[in-house]
Design a protein around this motif. Structure first.
Motif, PDB file in Angstrom:
ATOM      1  N   GLU A   1      25.289  10.910  54.882  1.00  0.00           N
ATOM      2  CA  GLU A   1      25.661   9.338  54.760  1.00  0.00           C
ATOM      3  C   GLU A   1      24.752   8.589  54.220  1.00  0.00           C
ATOM      4  OE1 GLU A   1      29.352   9.011  57.685  1.00  0.00           O
ATOM      5  OE2 GLU A   1      27.623   8.591  58.428  1.00  0.00           O
ATOM      6  N   VAL A   2      23.410   8.735  54.646  1.00  0.00           N
ATOM      7  CA  VAL A   2      22.202   7.642  54.314  1.00  0.00           C
ATOM      8  C   VAL A   2      21.759   8.261  53.037  1.00  0.00           C
ATOM      9  CG1 VAL A   2      19.755   7.046  54.617  1.00  0.00           C
ATOM     10  CG2 VAL A   2      21.544   7.275  56.653  1.00  0.00           C
TER      11      VAL A   2
ATOM     12  N   ARG B   1      16.474  11.235  45.095  1.00  0.00           N
ATOM     13  CA  ARG B   1      15.865  12.561  45.302  1.00  0.00           C
ATOM     14  C   ARG B   1      15.585  12.841  47.015  1.00  0.00           C
ATOM     15  NH1 ARG B   1      10.694  11.898  43.577  1.00  0.00           N
ATOM     16  NH2 ARG B   1      10.429  13.906  43.768  1.00  0.00           N
ATOM     17  N   VAL B   2      15.814  13.912  47.267  1.00  0.00           N
ATOM     18  CA  VAL B   2      15.889  14.208  48.796  1.00  0.00           C
ATOM     19  C   VAL B   2      14.371  13.997  49.139  1.00  0.00           C
ATOM     20  CG1 VAL B   2      14.902  16.718  48.223  1.00  0.00           C
ATOM     21  CG2 VAL B   2      16.267  16.116  50.586  1.00  0.00           C
TER      22      VAL B   2
ATOM     23  N   LEU C   1      14.373  10.247  50.398  1.00  0.00           N
ATOM     24  CA  LEU C   1      15.116  10.187  51.597  1.00  0.00           C
ATOM     25  C   LEU C   1      14.276  10.775  52.786  1.00  0.00           C
ATOM     26  CD1 LEU C   1      17.597   9.802  53.416  1.00  0.00           C
ATOM     27  CD2 LEU C   1      18.457  12.147  52.781  1.00  0.00           C
ATOM     28  N   ASP C   2      13.510  11.896  52.524  1.00  0.00           N
ATOM     29  CA  ASP C   2      12.660  12.422  53.788  1.00  0.00           C
ATOM     30  C   ASP C   2      11.622  11.231  53.812  1.00  0.00           C
ATOM     31  OD1 ASP C   2      14.353  14.427  54.263  1.00  0.00           O
ATOM     32  OD2 ASP C   2      13.104  15.713  52.910  1.00  0.00           O
ATOM     33  N   GLU C   3      11.022  10.624  52.976  1.00  0.00           N
ATOM     34  CA  GLU C   3      10.086   9.684  53.195  1.00  0.00           C
ATOM     35  C   GLU C   3      10.482   8.488  53.888  1.00  0.00           C
ATOM     36  OE1 GLU C   3       7.267   6.621  50.466  1.00  0.00           O
ATOM     37  OE2 GLU C   3       7.705   8.870  49.520  1.00  0.00           O
TER      38      GLU C   3
END
Length: 135
Positions: free
Chosen positions: A47-48, A54-55, A58-60
């Motif tokens: 959802e976020v 880019r993934v 998001l991971d950052e």
């Protein structure tokens, strides 16, 4: 340490600096991070993710040093389905609330608390779940 599953609405409040909810969500997250393990489910992660290209971005934004990624337990799928069925039988009309039920079921099956802005829904369908929400 206790575990707290973080709902996507809280994360999105912080990441988008929501003018209404940023303060509550960011202070709740900070406070809970001091005494709890903050969990992310694959549903919340998905959802976020819609706000990121880019993934890696998001991971950052959701670093593993702060948020522990927790897989969905199979029992949570069963419980989510049963709660969704109850919702529909009570006349629930929202077309796709199943992700919300997965999030609640994940926390309930795991014995974790849930940090969310949608306390009413989760308290209605998961009465034993400790819900941390605005009053």
């Amino acid at each position: 340490m206790s575990e707290v599953l973080v709902d996507s609405n809280v994360l999105l409040d912080v990441l988008t600096e929501d003018p209404v909810w940023f303060e509550w969500s960011s202070s709740s997250l900070s406070e809970l991070a001091e005494s709890s393990v903050l969990l992310l489910s694959p549903i919340v992660y998905a959802e976020v993710s819609v706000n990121f290209a880019r993934v890696e971005e998001l991971d950052e934004a959701l670093p593993t040093g702060v948020f522990r990624r927790d897989p969905l337990p199979w029992d949570a799928g069963f419980l989510a389905g049963k709660c969704f069925l109850t919702y529909r039988r009570r006349g629930g009309s929202k077309r796709s609330p199943l992700p919300d039920f997965y999030i609640g079921a994940h926390a309930a099956v795991k014995g974790a608390s849930l940090l969310t802005r949608d306390g009413t829904l989760y308290r209605s369908y998961f009465p034993s779940l400790r819900v941390i929400a605005p009053s």
